[in-house]
Design an enzyme around this catalytic site. Structure first.
Site, PDB file in Angstrom:
ATOM      1  N   ARG A  75       0.922  -1.104  -0.212  1.00 48.77           N
ATOM      2  CA  ARG A  75      -0.059  -0.146   0.091  1.00 48.77           C
ATOM      3  C   ARG A  75       0.788   0.959  -0.079  1.00 48.77           C
ATOM      4  NH1 ARG A  75      -2.332   2.008   4.736  1.00 48.77           N
ATOM      5  NH2 ARG A  75      -2.725  -0.245   5.200  1.00 48.77           N
ATOM      6  N   TYR A 128     -10.674  20.488 -14.016  1.00 44.91           N
ATOM      7  CA  TYR A 128     -11.582  19.239 -14.336  1.00 44.91           C
ATOM      8  C   TYR A 128     -12.440  19.075 -13.270  1.00 44.91           C
ATOM      9  CZ  TYR A 128     -11.988  14.077 -14.661  1.00 44.91           C
ATOM     10  OH  TYR A 128     -12.579  12.763 -14.920  1.00 44.91           O
ATOM     11  N   ASP A 197      -2.062  20.516 -12.464  1.00 42.58           N
ATOM     12  CA  ASP A 197      -2.407  19.325 -13.247  1.00 42.58           C
ATOM     13  C   ASP A 197      -1.839  19.258 -14.531  1.00 42.58           C
ATOM     14  OD1 ASP A 197      -3.917  17.288 -14.698  1.00 42.58           O
ATOM     15  OD2 ASP A 197      -5.640  17.435 -13.390  1.00 42.58           O
ATOM     16  N   LYS A 222      -4.240   8.593 -18.912  1.00 46.81           N
ATOM     17  CA  LYS A 222      -4.427   9.298 -20.237  1.00 46.81           C
ATOM     18  C   LYS A 222      -3.096   9.183 -20.860  1.00 46.81           C
ATOM     19  CE  LYS A 222      -8.354  10.598 -18.169  1.00 46.81           C
ATOM     20  NZ  LYS A 222      -8.320  11.922 -17.368  1.00 46.81           N
TER      21      LYS A 222
HETATM   22  C1  PLP Z   1      -9.085  12.140 -16.201  1.00 47.67           C
HETATM   23  C2  PLP Z   1      -8.344  13.595 -15.530  1.00 47.67           C
HETATM   24  C3  PLP Z   1      -8.240  13.579 -14.282  1.00 47.67           C
HETATM   25  C4  PLP Z   1      -8.848  12.344 -13.215  1.00 47.67           C
HETATM   26  O1  PLP Z   1      -8.059  11.362 -13.480  1.00 47.67           O
HETATM   27  P1  PLP Z   1      -8.484   9.536 -13.371  1.00 47.67           P
HETATM   28  O2  PLP Z   1      -7.393   8.959 -13.955  1.00 47.67           O
HETATM   29  O3  PLP Z   1      -9.569   9.496 -14.283  1.00 47.67           O
HETATM   30  O4  PLP Z   1      -8.784   9.618 -11.936  1.00 47.67           O
HETATM   31  C5  PLP Z   1      -7.915  14.525 -13.401  1.00 47.67           C
HETATM   32  N1  PLP Z   1      -7.341  15.741 -14.449  1.00 47.67           N
HETATM   33  C6  PLP Z   1      -7.589  15.615 -15.611  1.00 47.67           C
HETATM   34  C7  PLP Z   1      -7.057  16.909 -16.265  1.00 47.67           C
HETATM   35  C8  PLP Z   1      -8.121  14.768 -16.535  1.00 47.67           C
HETATM   36  O5  PLP Z   1      -8.194  14.605 -17.685  1.00 47.67           O
END
Ligand code: PLP
Length: 410
Positions: A75, A128, A197, A222
């Site tokens: 973990r 987001y 982010d 992504k």
């Molecule tokens: C998809 C996304 C998230 C969240 O990520 P997950 O892997 O789906 O939890 C956060 N910020 C951005 C810009 C995203 O595109």
């Protein structure tokens, strides 16, 4: 290591002085010291042996300062996961990174690690939708507030209890840009943390810490993973803050990345520098073609000269990314009809996959955002978000033009 075999195993190429491509392929990817296995080993284990003489401490640990950190329980840390963390840290150029089971796991884990009751988070520009929900709906229940400021007046928006400035660039889905160096300068004067982010840009296009930002967040689901087959997230930054993120956000939050997902993520990250130029090239072609397509009111893409963030993107990013948003004059009906007529863009949320994806933002990714906020951020009912994949450029351009033409003819 006392194993015969291990003496021949070369250390991973992890120097941040090496090129991005070399780091993408090699960083964090040392061969297994025990077996010499060349590909990353999936350490599918929950726990690790402890030293009999010292229960509670990892076995065979501190005596060798060169030895990799030993784990006790997956973990809080696992060797396969650690490889992915080392690779991401090498790509972002940060001292450390901590992996999570998803992007939201990483974002929430970071926020809960650095904030406490009474603190305020300032945001700039759209963020987001689920991050927005954490900041505006969830954290206020714990005495932490969030407020949106404007880039031009960030300095005067700072309050005594502002602890963190949190931004996304390019933003989702309209690809607006934030000047990271300007944000970092204000933050430094007020001694507050900054977090970005970096999901849309990836470290291939932009490395926020080079602009003075403290913490970098990723939905590795992504582009970093790149193949749409796993969920993962990262927080990257200085070793001290990341130690706290590991011991609080990860260990207590418990959103730990699975070793098998870490293996797939490592595989994806090894080709980030090959995939991103193809995404950027295709997105530029699709965006350019759409600007003159019938029924199109506006195309959002930082690579287009008409985009408000074009000049900043040229300074802050090495290319313009793989995401495009297109606004249809015919509103929601036209947007839905366009998505239905696309053949190569699959109708799905998410992004950064090698295959192209399309969705209508207002009713999918941004359905939970109040209508007036959507309006303020230019997320109209006619807006379609395209995650442009790495299929043939001409095929993708033909697909969007055919769909737009068919919709305009009805
Ligand atoms: C998809 C996304 C998230 C969240 O990520 P997950 O892997 O789906 O939890 C956060 N910020 C951005 C810009 C995203 O595109």
């Amino acid at each position: 290591m006392d194993d015969e075999h291990s003496k021949d195993v070369k250390p991973a190429a992890s120097s941040t002085l090496r090129s991005f491509a070399t780091r993408a392929v090699r960083a964090g990817s040392a061969a297994d010291p025990l077996t010499g296995a060349h590909a990353p080993v999936i350490y599918q284990t929950a726990t690790f042996l402890l030293d009999d003489a010292n229960p509670g401490a990892p076995a065979r640990a501190a005596s060798d300062p060169e030895a990799p950190p030993r784990d006790t329980y997956s973990r809080a840390g696992n060797p396969t996961v650690r490889s992915a963390e080392a690779k991401l840290a090498a790509l972002e150029g940060t001292q450390a990174a901590v992996a999570f089971a998803s992007g939201m796991g990483a974002i929430t884990g970071m926020l809960l690690s650095v904030l406490r009751q009474g603190d305020e988070v300032l945001t700039l520009g759209p963020i987001y939708s689920d991050t927005r929900a954490v900041l505006w709906d969830m954290l206020p229940g714990f005495g932490i507030s969030a407020r949106r400021a404007e880039a031009e007046s960030l300095e005067s928006a700072m309050a005594p209890n502002t602890r963190l400035i949190y931004v996304e660039t390019p933003s989702n889905p309209t690809l607006s840009l934030i000047d990271l160096a300007a944000v970092a300068a204000v933050a430094r004067r007020h001694q507050v943390l900054t977090a970005v982010d970096n999901t849309f840009a990836t470290p291939f296009l932009s490395r926020p810490t080079e602009h003075g930002i403290d913490l970098v967040l990723h939905s590795a689901t992504k582009y970093l993973a790149g193949h749409g087959d796993l969920l993962a997230g990262f927080v990257a930054g200085d070793a001290e803050t990341l130690q706290r993120v590991r011991s609080v956000g990860l260990r207590l939050g418990g959103a730990s990345l699975e070793p098998h997902a870490a293996f797939l993520l490592l595989r994806g990250m090894r080709t980030l520098h090959l995939r991103m130029p193809a995404h950027c090239h295709n997105a530029m072609a699709v965006a350019t073609a759409l600007t003159t397509a019938p029924g199109v009111k506006r195309v959002h893409y930082p690579g287009l000269k008409a985009h408000t963030g074009h000049e900043l993107a040229k300074r802050q990013m090495s290319d313009f990314g793989g995401m495009v948003a297109v606004d249809f004059a015919g509103g929601y009906q036209a947007a839905v009809a366009f998505v239905e007529r696309l053949e190569l863009f699959d109708h799905a949320v998410s992004l950064g996959d090698v295959s192209s994806l399309a969705c209508v933002s207002a009713t999918t990714t941004h359905a939970s955002v109040p209508a007036q906020e959507r309006q303020r951020d230019g997320i109209t009912d006619g807006l379609v978000r395209l995650s442009v994949g790495v299929e043939g450029t001409d095929d993708l351009v033909a697909d969007v033009l055919n769909a737009a033409t068919a919709v305009a003819a009805t």
